[in-house]
Scaffold this motif. Structure first.
Motif, PDB file in Angstrom:
ATOM      1  N   THR A 111      41.118  31.964  46.343  1.00 57.61           N
ATOM      2  CA  THR A 111      41.240  31.547  44.383  1.00 57.61           C
ATOM      3  C   THR A 111      41.989  30.794  44.579  1.00 57.61           C
ATOM      4  O   THR A 111      42.551  30.306  44.960  1.00 57.61           O
ATOM      5  N   THR A 112      41.017  29.730  42.835  1.00 54.63           N
ATOM      6  CA  THR A 112      41.929  27.755  42.921  1.00 54.63           C
ATOM      7  C   THR A 112      42.781  29.050  41.675  1.00 54.63           C
ATOM      8  O   THR A 112      43.081  27.781  41.100  1.00 54.63           O
ATOM      9  N   GLY A 113      43.218  30.238  41.171  1.00 57.24           N
ATOM     10  CA  GLY A 113      44.011  30.509  40.194  1.00 57.24           C
ATOM     11  C   GLY A 113      43.578  30.387  38.887  1.00 57.24           C
ATOM     12  O   GLY A 113      43.085  30.968  39.060  1.00 57.24           O
ATOM     13  N   ALA A 114      44.935  30.306  37.760  1.00 59.53           N
ATOM     14  CA  ALA A 114      44.594  30.803  36.752  1.00 59.53           C
ATOM     15  C   ALA A 114      45.187  31.779  36.049  1.00 59.53           C
ATOM     16  O   ALA A 114      44.806  32.832  37.384  1.00 59.53           O
ATOM     17  N   GLY A 115      45.447  32.555  35.099  1.00 62.15           N
ATOM     18  CA  GLY A 115      45.579  34.126  34.811  1.00 62.15           C
ATOM     19  C   GLY A 115      44.997  35.053  35.111  1.00 62.15           C
ATOM     20  O   GLY A 115      45.234  36.163  35.650  1.00 62.15           O
ATOM     21  N   SER A 116      43.081  35.172  34.822  1.00 60.25           N
ATOM     22  CA  SER A 116      42.027  36.156  34.924  1.00 60.25           C
ATOM     23  C   SER A 116      42.331  35.958  36.724  1.00 60.25           C
ATOM     24  O   SER A 116      42.243  37.153  37.195  1.00 60.25           O
ATOM     25  N   SER A 117      42.444  35.278  38.059  1.00 61.96           N
ATOM     26  CA  SER A 117      42.834  35.729  39.292  1.00 61.96           C
ATOM     27  C   SER A 117      43.868  36.200  39.596  1.00 61.96           C
ATOM     28  O   SER A 117      44.100  36.966  40.791  1.00 61.96           O
ATOM     29  N   TYR A 118      45.437  36.179  39.137  1.00 67.47           N
ATOM     30  CA  TYR A 118      46.487  37.091  39.360  1.00 67.47           C
ATOM     31  C   TYR A 118      45.774  38.735  39.586  1.00 67.47           C
ATOM     32  O   TYR A 118      46.893  38.879  41.117  1.00 67.47           O
ATOM     33  N   PHE A 119      45.917  39.560  39.006  1.00 68.40           N
ATOM     34  CA  PHE A 119      45.732  40.874  38.924  1.00 68.40           C
ATOM     35  C   PHE A 119      44.404  40.792  40.297  1.00 68.40           C
ATOM     36  O   PHE A 119      45.006  41.827  40.835  1.00 68.40           O
ATOM     37  N   PRO A 120      43.492  40.250  40.882  1.00 70.63           N
ATOM     38  CA  PRO A 120      42.395  40.425  42.190  1.00 70.63           C
ATOM     39  C   PRO A 120      44.255  39.834  43.231  1.00 70.63           C
ATOM     40  O   PRO A 120      43.338  40.911  43.811  1.00 70.63           O
ATOM     41  N   VAL A 121      44.099  39.079  42.425  1.00 66.75           N
ATOM     42  CA  VAL A 121      44.941  38.892  43.992  1.00 66.75           C
ATOM     43  C   VAL A 121      46.107  39.347  44.492  1.00 66.75           C
ATOM     44  O   VAL A 121      45.860  40.238  45.351  1.00 66.75           O
ATOM     45  N   LEU A 122      46.523  40.165  43.248  1.00 63.74           N
ATOM     46  CA  LEU A 122      47.566  40.801  43.472  1.00 63.74           C
ATOM     47  C   LEU A 122      46.975  42.275  44.310  1.00 63.74           C
ATOM     48  O   LEU A 122      47.948  42.300  45.461  1.00 63.74           O
ATOM     49  N   PHE A 123      46.017  42.772  44.046  1.00 65.32           N
ATOM     50  CA  PHE A 123      46.096  43.878  43.941  1.00 65.32           C
ATOM     51  C   PHE A 123      45.045  44.214  45.909  1.00 65.32           C
ATOM     52  O   PHE A 123      44.874  45.007  46.103  1.00 65.32           O
ATOM     53  N   ALA A 124      43.928  43.149  45.315  1.00 65.21           N
ATOM     54  CA  ALA A 124      43.774  42.604  47.024  1.00 65.21           C
ATOM     55  C   ALA A 124      44.987  42.522  47.668  1.00 65.21           C
ATOM     56  O   ALA A 124      45.031  43.157  49.096  1.00 65.21           O
ATOM     57  N   ARG A 125      46.199  42.073  47.847  1.00 67.26           N
ATOM     58  CA  ARG A 125      46.713  42.066  48.706  1.00 67.26           C
ATOM     59  C   ARG A 125      47.436  43.071  48.999  1.00 67.26           C
ATOM     60  O   ARG A 125      47.393  43.159  50.402  1.00 67.26           O
ATOM     61  N   MET A 126      47.616  43.868  47.801  1.00 69.34           N
ATOM     62  CA  MET A 126      48.216  45.287  48.182  1.00 69.34           C
ATOM     63  C   MET A 126      47.246  46.534  49.204  1.00 69.34           C
ATOM     64  O   MET A 126      47.574  47.127  49.711  1.00 69.34           O
ATOM     65  N   LEU A 127      45.494  45.900  49.015  1.00 76.44           N
ATOM     66  CA  LEU A 127      44.860  46.304  49.543  1.00 76.44           C
ATOM     67  C   LEU A 127      44.223  45.973  51.289  1.00 76.44           C
ATOM     68  O   LEU A 127      43.880  46.411  51.558  1.00 76.44           O
ATOM     69  N   GLY A 128      45.612  44.779  51.768  1.00 72.03           N
ATOM     70  CA  GLY A 128      45.583  44.214  52.978  1.00 72.03           C
ATOM     71  C   GLY A 128      44.919  42.898  52.772  1.00 72.03           C
ATOM     72  O   GLY A 128      44.275  43.073  53.583  1.00 72.03           O
ATOM     73  N   ALA A 129      44.455  42.695  51.752  1.00 75.19           N
ATOM     74  CA  ALA A 129      43.415  41.402  52.015  1.00 75.19           C
ATOM     75  C   ALA A 129      45.027  40.285  52.550  1.00 75.19           C
ATOM     76  O   ALA A 129      45.850  40.110  52.187  1.00 75.19           O
ATOM     77  N   LYS A 130      43.537  38.916  53.327  1.00 77.04           N
ATOM     78  CA  LYS A 130      45.008  37.966  53.244  1.00 77.04           C
ATOM     79  C   LYS A 130      44.366  37.002  52.119  1.00 77.04           C
ATOM     80  O   LYS A 130      42.857  37.160  51.521  1.00 77.04           O
TER      81      LYS A 130
END
Length: 314
Positions: free
Chosen positions: A61-80
């Motif tokens: 991800t390169t960031g910005a507000g639209s990316s935060y929730f995808p990053v959070l949920f991906a991490r919760m589901l085990g993604a790097k």
């Protein structure tokens, strides 16, 4: 996953893409907290649905507000998670980078100074000057406000310059949305322009007048245009913060563009740009791409080894 713009719509023609709402903390600073919260709620729901269905092994991800929730949920589901902070941040990490840093396995800054001010970050500076010949140019000026927010001040400066005879060339003006005021009738006004057509215009344009966004500046420099940057101002309610001033000053300091300051001196900027030898420059992230490929292969090998060990235990 990204916000919907002319560029991302073009990308979606070639790759599977998901669009999520634009969310930024700065929306609240500009007096739009309800709009920010509504977009955040939609983003949460859409992001969770997409991540639950797709189950990515890794997210870059390169960031910005639209990316935060995808990053959070991906991490919760085990993604790097690989967090690459925007090239627009020369002096230090963005708000997104600071907020999302605890979720990231790898952090990447794109300037030495930003890396020094962001603990744990690797640095890959992609900026490169080009030695190629500048394309043959026409008597054409392209003015663009970008694709995210309206920018009436830039529109008014271009109109003023045209009416005062400072722009004898043909002028194409991209406004992002329908204009609320009239401009000189000789200006060709376009709300939105497909990204491939923007490239064709830049190849012909001698001068580009743009906001202080990295994408607009770099795509103009790639085509050897004389660039005049009008950075959006937070105090004037034109953006969420003053990061475009940081960008414009950094490029101006490298001798790559002319900057319009608080005085709105478009006449002086045009005179300076016309007297400046144009240069070609680009972003070449080859080293970063190589590092990302190596990281992905390592993670893949580690996961294969883990699965193999699990099967042996069974």
């Amino acid at each position: 996953m990204t916000e919907e713009t002319a560029l991302t719509r073009d990308i979606a023609k070639r790759h599977r893409a998901f669009f999520v709402p634009h969310v930024a903390l700065g929306q609240a600073r500009l007096g739009k907290p309800i709009a920010m919260l509504a977009a955040a709620v939609r983003s949460v729901l859409q992001s969770w649905r997409i991540m639950w269905r797709e189950r990515p092994a890794a997210v870059i991800t390169t960031g910005a507000g639209s990316s935060y929730f995808p990053v959070l949920f991906a991490r919760m589901l085990g993604a790097k998670i690989v967090l690459i902070d925007s090239f627009a941040r020369f002096n230090g990490p963005s708000a997104f980078a600071r907020i999302a840093a605890p979720l990231a396995h790898i952090r990447v800054a794109q300037s030495q100074e930003a890396g020094r001010n962001w603990p744990g970050a690797q640095v890959f500076d992609p900026f490169r000057r080009l030695e190629k010949m500048r394309p043959e140019k026409e008597r054409l000026v392209f003015a663009t406000v970008g694709a995210t927010l309206p920018f009436d001040r830039l529109v008014k400066l271009v109109d003023q310059a045209k009416r005062q005879g400072l722009l004898p060339e043909k002028v194409i003006l991209q406004t992002g949305q329908p204009l609320k005021t009239e401009v000189d009738p000789s200006i060709e006004v376009r709300d939105a322009i497909p990204f491939d057509q923007v490239g064709e215009i830049l190849a012909r344009a001698d001068i580009v007048i743009c906001h202080g966004g990295t994408g607009s500046i770099i795509t103009a420099l790639q085509q050897g245009c004389r660039v005049i940057a009008v950075p959006r101002s937070y105090t004037r309610g034109e953006h969420y913060d003053d990061h475009q001033w940081e960008i414009a000053r950094a490029f101006a300091g490298r001798g790559l563009l002319t900057m319009v300051g608080d005085d709105d001196d478009i006449a002086g900027a045009l005179a300076s740009a016309r007297a400046t030898e144009p240069v070609c420059a680009t972003l070449a992230p080859d080293a970063l791409i190589g590092e990302l490929k190596a990281v992905m292969h390592k993670w893949e090998d580690d996961e294969s080894a883990r699965q193999h060990g699990f099967r042996r235990l069974l």
